[in-house]
Design a protein around this motif. Structure first.
Motif, PDB file in Angstrom:
ATOM      1  N   ALA A   1       0.841  -1.205   0.000  1.00 16.91           N
ATOM      2  CA  ALA A   1       0.000   0.000   0.000  1.00 16.91           C
ATOM      3  C   ALA A   1       0.872   1.250   0.000  1.00 16.91           C
ATOM      4  O   ALA A   1       0.645   2.201  -0.754  1.00 16.91           O
ATOM      5  CB  ALA A   1      -0.925  -0.009   1.219  1.00 16.91           C
TER       6      ALA A   1
ATOM      7  N   ALA B   1      -3.126   1.738  -3.666  1.00 12.29           N
ATOM      8  CA  ALA B   1      -2.793   1.788  -2.237  1.00 12.29           C
ATOM      9  C   ALA B   1      -4.015   1.402  -1.406  1.00 12.29           C
ATOM     10  O   ALA B   1      -3.916   0.607  -0.457  1.00 12.29           O
ATOM     11  CB  ALA B   1      -2.301   3.184  -1.861  1.00 12.29           C
TER      12      ALA B   1
ATOM     13  N   LEU C   1      -4.591  -1.810   1.092  1.00  8.85           N
ATOM     14  CA  LEU C   1      -5.011  -1.700   2.494  1.00  8.85           C
ATOM     15  C   LEU C   1      -6.199  -2.623   2.771  1.00  8.85           C
ATOM     16  O   LEU C   1      -6.292  -3.248   3.835  1.00  8.85           O
ATOM     17  CB  LEU C   1      -5.371  -0.245   2.826  1.00  8.85           C
ATOM     18  CG  LEU C   1      -4.183   0.719   2.936  1.00  8.85           C
ATOM     19  CD1 LEU C   1      -4.675   2.145   3.180  1.00  8.85           C
ATOM     20  CD2 LEU C   1      -3.242   0.299   4.059  1.00  8.85           C
TER      21      LEU C   1
END
Lengths: 117, 216
Positions: free
Chosen positions: B99, B111, B115
């Motif tokens: 990420a 990113a 996550l």
């Protein structure tokens, strides 16, 4: 530095192979201060787009953790544009594909030092 | 600061047996005293000798992150993900690492996706929230890069330069190089000490990786 001095500095840049012109722009409003652009290239247009481009490059530099941008170079299929900030000014060179970008970059930095001297 | 004799002892062990698992411990100690170059060399050699050990690639990734070598970090995190089994905490760490790499390369969507994967891999909500907060605190390089690309396209159009190939921003302490790719743009940021030619080679590699779809 006088207007003649500015022009002399810009002319030194345009002696580089492939450079079709150079200009000094007020980076705050994108207005040209001095120019040696070839006939057919509109200084107002170059100044406006170069000032915007340099401002955006400064933002990228700051976001990357730097305090300010230095030389910015754009390479494209039919030419290149190099710029460097000098206080409130932006020094810009426009080149065709014959230009050696490494040499142009060095010439731009030399001109930049003359402007700041 | 690790005791020098511990580093000396592990170095001796490694000299006698280059395949020793002590390599990772040595790399951790070297990194702990700030010698990241040496630590990364040792860890990379260990990962090459033990390519199926996730912990070796995990350490290589973390050290590459410290040196802001995002491409190498991404590749090492990918190896961790391919090696660490379900339930291995390294999986969550690798997604968190990916990420951050994606964020630093100007790919905020990737990113965010990483996550989400980190959460699915068992990262604690606090760790994911902290990662999001860190990304927010560091700004949005993707947005700045997007604005610069728009300005480059405008300049190329008005000046008759044709299709742009790359834009490089040299700055005090950092270079940022951007090039168009099949799926948007590739962005490479590098310390100013890195030769510009090397940064541009890494940019080319990033463009090819994005085109090949090999980057999350």
């Amino acid at each position: 530095m006088t207007g003649a001095d500015y022009t002399g500095t810009l002319r030194a840049l345009t002696r580089q192979r492939g450079v079709s012109g150079a200009l000094l722009v007020d980076g705050r409003d994108g207005i040209p201060i001095a120019s040696t652009l070839d006939v057919g290239i509109d200084a107002d247009t170059v100044a406006a787009v170069a000032a915007v481009l340099y401002d955006r490059a400064r933002q990228v530099a700051r976001d990357a953790g730097a305090t300010d941008a230095g030389v910015v170079h754009v390479e494209a299929a039919r030419g290149a544009l190099c710029a460097v900030g000098a206080g409130d000014f932006v020094l810009v060179a426009v080149a065709d594909p014959r230009a050696n970008l490494a040499l142009l970059r060095l010439a731009l930095l030399r001109a930049h030092r003359r402007l700041l001297a | 600061m690790p005791p020098p004799d511990a580093i000396r002892r592990l170095s001796d062990v490694l000299a006698r047996d280059p395949g020793s698992p002590a390599a990772l411990e040595l790399a951790e100690l070297l990194a702990g005293r700030g010698d990241v170059d040496a630590a990364r060399r040792v860890a990379t050699q260990a990962a090459a000798r033990h390519p199926l050990r996730a912990e070796a690639h995990d350490l290589v990734a973390r050290l590459a992150m410290r040196q802001e070598d995002w491409r190498a970090a991404h590749e090492a995190w990918c190896r961790v993900l391919s090696l660490a089994g379900a339930g291995d905490a390294r999986r969550a760490g690798a997604w968190l690492g990916r990420a951050y790499v994606a964020f630093r390369e100007g790919r905020p969507d990737a990113a965010e996706e990483a996550l989400t994967q980190a959460e699915a891999a068992g990262a604690s909500p606090d760790a994911v929230a902290a990662a999001r907060a860190r990304l927010r605190a560091e700004g949005t390089p993707g947005a700045a890069a997007t604005a610069l690309v728009a300005a480059v396209e405008q300049a190329a159009h008005h000046l008759g330069l044709g299709a742009w190939r790359q834009v490089v921003v040299e700055a005090d302490g950092r270079h940022v190089a951007i090039a168009p790719s099949e799926r948007g743009v590739a962005v490479v940021a590098a310390p100013a000490e890195e030769p510009l030619g090397l940064t541009l080679r890494r940019l080319d590699a990033a463009v090819r990786a994005v085109a090949a779809g090999g980057h999350a």
